[in-house]
Design a protein around this motif. Structure first.
Motif, mmCIF file in Angstrom:
data_model
loop_
_atom_site.group_PDB
_atom_site.id
_atom_site.type_symbol
_atom_site.label_atom_id
_atom_site.label_comp_id
_atom_site.label_asym_id
_atom_site.label_seq_id
_atom_site.Cartn_x
_atom_site.Cartn_y
_atom_site.Cartn_z
ATOM 1 N N UNK A 241 0.813 -1.209 0.000
ATOM 2 C CA UNK A 241 0.000 0.000 0.000
ATOM 3 C C UNK A 241 0.851 1.265 0.000
ATOM 4 N N UNK A 242 1.947 1.257 0.763
ATOM 5 C CA UNK A 242 2.790 2.437 0.889
ATOM 6 C C UNK A 242 3.557 2.767 -0.387
ATOM 7 N N UNK A 243 3.572 1.825 -1.355
ATOM 8 C CA UNK A 243 4.354 2.041 -2.576
ATOM 9 C C UNK A 243 3.483 2.174 -3.831
ATOM 10 N N UNK A 247 4.848 2.951 -7.874
ATOM 11 C CA UNK A 247 4.535 1.966 -8.911
ATOM 12 C C UNK A 247 3.663 2.576 -10.010
ATOM 13 N N UNK A 248 2.776 3.488 -9.646
ATOM 14 C CA UNK A 248 1.979 4.165 -10.663
ATOM 15 C C UNK A 248 2.879 5.003 -11.575
ATOM 16 N N UNK A 249 3.812 5.726 -10.979
ATOM 17 C CA UNK A 249 4.737 6.537 -11.775
ATOM 18 C C UNK A 249 5.607 5.641 -12.665
ATOM 19 N N UNK A 250 6.015 4.504 -12.135
ATOM 20 C CA UNK A 250 6.774 3.548 -12.942
ATOM 21 C C UNK A 250 5.978 3.112 -14.166
ATOM 22 N N UNK A 355 -4.307 -3.348 -12.977
ATOM 23 C CA UNK A 355 -4.931 -3.043 -11.689
ATOM 24 C C UNK A 355 -3.913 -3.191 -10.575
ATOM 25 N N UNK A 356 -3.736 -2.112 -9.795
ATOM 26 C CA UNK A 356 -2.835 -2.169 -8.645
ATOM 27 C C UNK A 356 -3.551 -2.865 -7.488
ATOM 28 N N UNK A 360 -4.542 -5.517 0.921
ATOM 29 C CA UNK A 360 -5.922 -5.436 1.400
ATOM 30 C C UNK A 360 -6.955 -5.705 0.298
ATOM 31 N N UNK A 361 -6.477 -5.952 -0.925
ATOM 32 C CA UNK A 361 -7.377 -6.049 -2.079
ATOM 33 C C UNK A 361 -7.502 -7.456 -2.651
ATOM 34 N N UNK A 362 -6.900 -8.432 -2.012
ATOM 35 C CA UNK A 362 -6.833 -9.771 -2.603
ATOM 36 C C UNK A 362 -8.223 -10.347 -2.839
ATOM 37 N N UNK A 363 -9.106 -10.182 -1.868
ATOM 38 C CA UNK A 363 -10.456 -10.734 -2.030
ATOM 39 C C UNK A 363 -11.187 -10.056 -3.185
#
Length: 435
Positions: A241-243, A247-250, A355-356, A360-363
């Motif tokens: 989450x903190x990154x 990753x979006x900028x990458x 999709x990032x 917390x998003x696995x489900x």
């Protein structure tokens, strides 16, 4: 694309199949429409147009299950315009759309396709002056394109305006209309229009709510299903989450030659990320519910013209060509995911969605994979490149936080002076629209 075909007498179910290069002329369109189609450089009809136009031109109700980019706007606009050519009188058709931007886009397509006929359209959406819209209605447009809440406002408050003579009703993106709690407004509109009418309902997904609306509003419809997506490659990127920002900028950096739509869950992130990207040299622009209508259309026009390569959006919209869709925040509803990624790989063209996914998003991602019936591919990354970007991104985020604080202070002072805009322009419903 589905290749099966089945028909029933009462509710014909037609699934699109490969046709032998039909032309718009062979589908039975009149010369004024063929001229407009040629000017717009439409080469051949899309599958949904091939399947929907013949029964629509015969006067049948249509229920279309079609993803964004299938050509559905022309599929319902062309038969309406052809009938209007035969009976050019009064308010002829009403189109309900879930968002302001989509309403304007539908109106523009009606005017382009009806250019040889002199068709007149009026758009009724929130965030715009009611009196100005009332004046436009007094000029007797042929087509009204509206968000449901604002249309109901005019039905209740604009003297002399009614839908009693309406010939056509279109419910576009019906699943989103109902998900955005427009149901009561639509019920009120249905009571205000003639029962003897032609109705077209289009939706990317068939939900229980949509099926109920279909039964309430359509009579003996022809059902057309066209599914694109064979050219859409869907990826996920698992990130802490903190990154997410780095990753979006990458991704923006590695896909810099493409047009990119980035979807966020909140207004704040749409505004923040657009500034972060601009501080890093990217041509990014925001689109969210706290912008005025003129600012929204300005953002949209800049992105469509190519002067901005990245659109960071918190609200849904329909754009003809987008190379990449990035979900910065994973949608909580699978239907929203389908609408978002439908912005790319339109009408059979190739496209990618990324999709990032945080811890917390696995489900949520598993639920989406169940709905789309496939596992997403992992987007490859270069860890060294991401590490090199981290310091610059953190600095851009600090600069952005300062800018947002300064903007917030100015906005607070403006509100204290009584300079606040129309409340419709501050609506923040995700992927929604002010009523």
């Amino acid at each position: 694309m589905s290749l099966s075909l089945s028909r029933e007498r009462n509710s014909e179910e037609i699934t699109s199949f490969q046709n032998l290069n039909p032309s718009f002329k062979s589908l039975g369109l009149i010369d004024p429409l063929l001229e407009a189609i040629e000017q717009l450089d439409y080469k051949t009809p899309t599958d949904i147009q091939v399947e929907a136009l013949p029964p629509a031109l015969e006067g049948r109700d249509i229920i279309g299950v079609a993803s964004t980019g299938s050509g559905k706007t022309a599929a319902f606009a062309l038969p309406i315009l052809q009938k209007l050519w035969d009976e050019p009188k009064g308010l002829f058709a009403c189109v309900l759309a879930p968002t302001r931007e989509l309403a304007y886009q539908i109106s523009q397509q009606f005017e382009a396709l009806g250019s040889a006929m002199g068709v007149r359209c009026t758009v009724l959406v929130g965030g715009m002056d009611m009196v100005t819209q009332s004046i436009a209605l007094a000029k007797k447009p042929h087509i009204v394109v509206a968000t449901p809440g604002r249309l109901k406002d005019h039905l209740e408050n604009t003297k002399g305006f009614s839908l009693r003579g309406l010939k056509f009703l279109v419910l576009d993106e019906a699943d989103r209309l109902l998900d955005m709690d427009f149901g009561p407004d639509i019920d009120g509109i249905l009571k205000a229009i003639p029962k003897e009418r032609t109705t077209y309902l289009f939706s990317a997904t068939m939900t229980t709510k949509v099926a109920k609306l279909q039964r309430a509003s359509l009579s003996n419809p022809v059902r057309v299903e066209v599914f694109y997506g064979v050219h859409l490659v869907q990826y996920y990127l698992f990130v802490p989450l903190s990154q997410k920002d780095v990753h979006l900028v990458y991704l923006a950096n590695s896909l810099a030659q493409n047009s990119i739509m980035i979807f966020t869950r909140t207004v704040h992130d749409a505004q923040r990320l657009s500034i972060v990207l601009r501080n890093l040299g990217f041509a990014a622009i925001p689109l969210h519910g706290q912008l005025s209508q003129s600012q929204r259309l300005g953002s949209l026009n800049k992105f469509q013209s190519g002067s901005r390569k990245i659109l960071v959006a918190q609200i849904g919209l329909d754009i003809p060509t987008v190379d990449i869709v990035i979900n910065f925040d994973i949608p909580t509803h699978s239907k929203d995911y389908i609408h978002r990624v439908g912005r790319t790989a339109r009408a059979g063209r190739a496209g990618k969605s990324i999709t990032l996914v945080t811890q917390y998003d696995v489900e949520l991602i598993q639920r989406i994979e169940t709905v789309i019936g496939k596992k997403m591919d992992l987007w490859p990354t270069e860890k060294d490149e991401i590490a090199l970007l981290r310091e610059r991104v953190e600095e851009a985020c600090r600069l952005t936080a300062t800018e947002l604080r300064e903007e917030g202070g100015k906005g607070h002072r403006k509100r204290r002076r009584g300079g606040r805009e129309d409340k419709d322009d501050t609506e923040t419903k995700e992927d929604g629209d002010a009523i």
